[in-house]
Motif scaffolding. Structure first.
Motif, short mmCIF file in Angstrom:
data_model
loop_
_atom_site.label_atom_id
_atom_site.label_comp_id
_atom_site.label_asym_id
_atom_site.label_seq_id
_atom_site.Cartn_x
_atom_site.Cartn_y
_atom_site.Cartn_z
N TYR A 1 86.29 -14.39 -2.44
CA TYR A 1 85.24 -14.64 -1.46
C TYR A 1 85.43 -13.68 -0.30
N ASN B 1 79.80 -13.25 -0.76
CA ASN B 1 79.64 -14.58 -0.18
C ASN B 1 78.84 -15.50 -1.10
N CYS B 2 78.46 -16.67 -0.59
CA CYS B 2 77.76 -17.65 -1.42
C CYS B 2 76.39 -17.14 -1.88
N SER C 1 84.75 -20.99 5.64
CA SER C 1 84.37 -19.89 4.74
C SER C 1 84.45 -18.54 5.42
#
Length: 137
Positions: A81, A87-88, A27
């Motif tokens: 992303y 981000n998450c 990620s």
């Protein structure tokens, strides 16, 4: 985002393979992510986890039905992303509060700013010091 019945909705790197242990490392370099509905136990494995509604004191959560409806709409979609800007944590807080926020990203940006400022100061000191030596000769 926990949905209930052991399921979560999260973002994963688009090219994620079977080993979940590499998802976080991937990620960092990904520019795209896929929204997935997965079993919590498949994502966390033996790692510990906790509920994190830390922004509830700052932002009013949307109604649960609205949060779940918005999250389910995104399942299997590819989204942009960015570790620092999207981000998450931004993903989940956007679903929960209608605003994407991330203390993780803000802390990282602050640390990068500090390191950059410190590096600039050391470079300036080095330049001034070398000029000072040049004048002596």
């Amino acid at each position: 985002l926990y949905l209930g019945d052991g399921y979560i909705i999260n973002v994963t790197p688009v090219d994620e393979g079977p080993p979940a242990t590499f998802a976080s490392a991937k990620s960092v370099f990904s520019r795209k992510a896929r929204v997935r509905m997965q079993l919590l136990k498949d994502v966390v494995g033996n790692d510990t986890y906790h509920i994190n509604n830390k922004y509830d004191g700052t932002y009013a959560p949307l109604p649960v039905e609205e949060i779940i409806r918005r999250a389910e709409y995104l399942i299997d979609q590819e989204v942009s992303y960015d570790l620092l800007g999207n981000n998450c944590e931004h993903f989940v807080t956007l679903l929960r509060y209608g605003e994407g926020v991330s203390d993780q990203a803000n802390r990282a940006i602050g640390a990068i700013g500090f390191v950059t400022a410190a590096a600039g100061a050391f470079s300036l000191l080095g330049l001034l010091r070398s000029r000072s030596r040049e004048r002596q000769y």
